[in-house]
Motif scaffolding. Sequence first.
Motif, PDB file in Angstrom:
ATOM      1  N   VAL A 172       8.200  -5.222   1.879  1.00 40.19           N
ATOM      2  CA  VAL A 172       9.207  -4.379   1.251  1.00 40.19           C
ATOM      3  C   VAL A 172      10.417  -4.159   2.153  1.00 40.19           C
ATOM      4  N   ALA A 173      10.341  -4.516   3.422  1.00 41.01           N
ATOM      5  CA  ALA A 173      11.475  -4.371   4.342  1.00 41.01           C
ATOM      6  C   ALA A 173      12.619  -5.277   3.899  1.00 41.01           C
ATOM      7  N   PRO A 174      13.871  -4.840   4.023  1.00 38.63           N
ATOM      8  CA  PRO A 174      15.010  -5.656   3.558  1.00 38.63           C
ATOM      9  C   PRO A 174      15.019  -7.056   4.139  1.00 38.63           C
ATOM     10  N   GLU A 175      14.703  -7.172   5.419  1.00 37.36           N
ATOM     11  CA  GLU A 175      14.728  -8.481   6.068  1.00 37.36           C
ATOM     12  C   GLU A 175      13.664  -9.416   5.498  1.00 37.36           C
ATOM     13  N   SER A 176      12.566  -8.851   4.992  1.00 35.34           N
ATOM     14  CA  SER A 176      11.476  -9.667   4.449  1.00 35.34           C
ATOM     15  C   SER A 176      11.635  -9.936   2.966  1.00 35.34           C
ATOM     16  N   ILE A 177      12.089  -8.947   2.199  1.00 34.54           N
ATOM     17  CA  ILE A 177      12.148  -9.081   0.752  1.00 34.54           C
ATOM     18  C   ILE A 177      13.109 -10.175   0.318  1.00 34.54           C
ATOM     19  N   CYS A 213      10.963 -13.405   0.693  1.00 32.24           N
ATOM     20  CA  CYS A 213       9.638 -13.486   0.077  1.00 32.24           C
ATOM     21  C   CYS A 213       9.719 -13.555  -1.438  1.00 32.24           C
ATOM     22  N   ASN A 214       8.617 -13.967  -2.017  1.00 30.95           N
ATOM     23  CA  ASN A 214       8.461 -13.982  -3.463  1.00 30.95           C
ATOM     24  C   ASN A 214       8.035 -12.588  -3.921  1.00 30.95           C
ATOM     25  N   LYS A 228      15.346  -6.502  -4.185  1.00 30.64           N
ATOM     26  CA  LYS A 228      15.651  -7.802  -3.583  1.00 30.64           C
ATOM     27  C   LYS A 228      17.094  -8.191  -3.852  1.00 30.64           C
ATOM     28  N   ARG A 229      17.583  -7.954  -5.081  1.00 31.81           N
ATOM     29  CA  ARG A 229      18.978  -8.287  -5.396  1.00 31.81           C
ATOM     30  C   ARG A 229      19.932  -7.467  -4.535  1.00 31.81           C
TER      31      ARG A 229
END
Length: 726
Positions: free
Chosen positions: A573-578, A581-582, A611-612
């Motif tokens: 859920v972190a911005p850098e990961s989302i 990720c799918n 994510k957007r």
Amino acid sequence: MAPISILKNGKRKVLHFQNSWFSEFKWLRYSVSKSGGYCLTCLLFANKDNAWVRNAPLIGKPFTKLQHAKGKDKGILTNHNENKYHKMALEHQGLFLAMLKNPSRKIETIIDEKARENEKINIKILESIIDCVMFCGLYGLPLRGHRDSGFDDTVNKGVFKGLVNLEAKHNQILKEHLLKGKKNAQYVSWSVQNELISIIGKQIQEHIVCAIKESETGLFTIISDEVTDCSNNEVISLNVRYVDKNCKIHEDFLEFCGMQRVTAVAISDSILKMVKDAGLDPANMRGQAYDGASVMSAARGTQGLIRKIAPKAMYTHCYAHSLNLSIAASCKNREVKDLVDLINQTFLFLRNSPKREEFFTEILKVYCPENKVEKLKGLCKTRWVERHTCLDTYKAFYEYIVICMDAITNPHLYERLTGGWAWSKEDKIMANGLHHSHTNFKTIITLTTVLYVLEIVKPLATKLQKRSLDIFHATNLISDAESTLQLLRDNIESEFSRWFVEAEKLADKVGANVVKPRSVATMRQQHRSNHPGDTVEDYYRAVLPIQLLDHLQTELKTRFSADNRPCFKIFGVAPESIVKCNVEEVFKELEFWYDDLPRHEHLHSELQRWKRLCSQQQELPATLTEAIVKLADPDVFPNVRALLLIACVLPVTSAEAERSFSTLRRTKTCLRNHMSYERLSGLCLMNIHFNMKINTENVIREFCLQKPRRMFQNAHLLFKDASRDV
């Protein structure tokens, strides 16, 4: 309420107790057993010395003549409301209610002007005594002296009584209290100290617990560790990590608890008891951080037992401890071990003799006068990364260490050293052996290599101990360190060539020969590396940096893998990961936290919008707290915000427990090694939470409520009399 029947004008009439009377006369109460009304105020507060008052309606007997309830002449309720004894009772009731709101103000002190003045004086005396207790606690000073009982002024009675006497020189009220007051009511005894320390400590605990409960989620994690104090007692420290209402991460010490046994059951029971006693709900616990000892980390250990009570309290093996274990495991080759042994021997050789240490200091003044550091630093026994500072100092002093050992062995060769230093045969033998070891090129190249490799992980170890560091940022720092180590490993030939040149220069200064150890048959070699190499540089490249880096990388990947860190599932859920990720995969991983989300049925669509939003950002937030403040609007992303707050609550290290142990060692010393854990916790809470404001009025209020005080003795006697009359 039972009705009554009366005969009026030859007709039978039924009367009822009117509900409107309760609204008009607030003091009116109905007794079911007596089937009549009473005045509660007069029952409790009226002066019943007069028999007429004692037997009056609504006081001594119930009000049952409902036909005479109201009226100018015969109205019982109306006339009672205007009676003098009733009005006096109302006044006493108001004073009593005022006392409940402010217990330090007793009824008698409000009625009597002189008593009121005495109360103000006594409160000022208590304030001065409390200030002295707080001063000692805030600055970690011992309160009691070797003999602080009795009234002998020639004996040193400790810091606390010294402060009280110093305050009395500038405070006439306190001075008169100490000189003219009753000796058994001076409020400076050890028992009063314990009571005040306990009250202040609980006030600090309540402040921390209140901050947790006022946060958005009300969630917290525990950080705990165990240590043996100077009395050889096992002590466990409880600390909490939480995010306050301003989205700021806190790690706060709460309490110490003594342990008779350090089994998993005993530790888990103690932790849960401390959590409940502090006013926290174990169901709101979302994490627990300890070291890697099996009694804490095993499934049947402390963390497993606590998870039976708090299923969502995931265990985190302290990141700093894991890093330390990784470095220790990768530094087990023979060359590094020999280096560590040599440094320890050299340090102890100088440290264990004031004469030798002073001699080394003189060498530094003669041969390196611009240097400000005058002593060697010892290696930390437990933390490998902390040894980097020692290695830096050791390398800077390397040339002068060689001079020192040679000067002890051959003093006639060093005419610049004055003072007529004479050395024993044992000193010369030991110094000669250390000199020989330091002029071995293997020692120099090993020291240089270890320094450059540990330099990569030293900033990581420093960062991991920060209270404000969130677990996602910590994992990124570890990944960056792994990438840096891999880059160094890929370019090891060029990098090691530079290190080798630096080692050659140092070897030239100390007269060491740049040679490799002789090689022997593999089957016969047992105690040192025997790698092939055409040159000295090739040999040491294979023996030192390649092995060290390969082992360190393997250890880091193993100890910080996703399999060993179940909390990694929330990282999606972190911005850098989302953005990478799918959403479907992230959604499945977050099922564990559904119950903590305000509207988990909307989580999937919320993750897509999240994510957007993150993909549109030119620069993503570096930390989770920054993401919460800047992007995670509570109205637009309530679920994402809740998940980010949970991630911030998850612990990174158990460093806060180690910091509390530092305070413990300063507070409980060999000279004051007998104190209750309640007193110990209170003193440490004051010292650790130095900047927290303590409300002295609340301390006095709680102190007066605990039990009768001689300073307010008359007021307490009044309460006893009033309760007996009622």
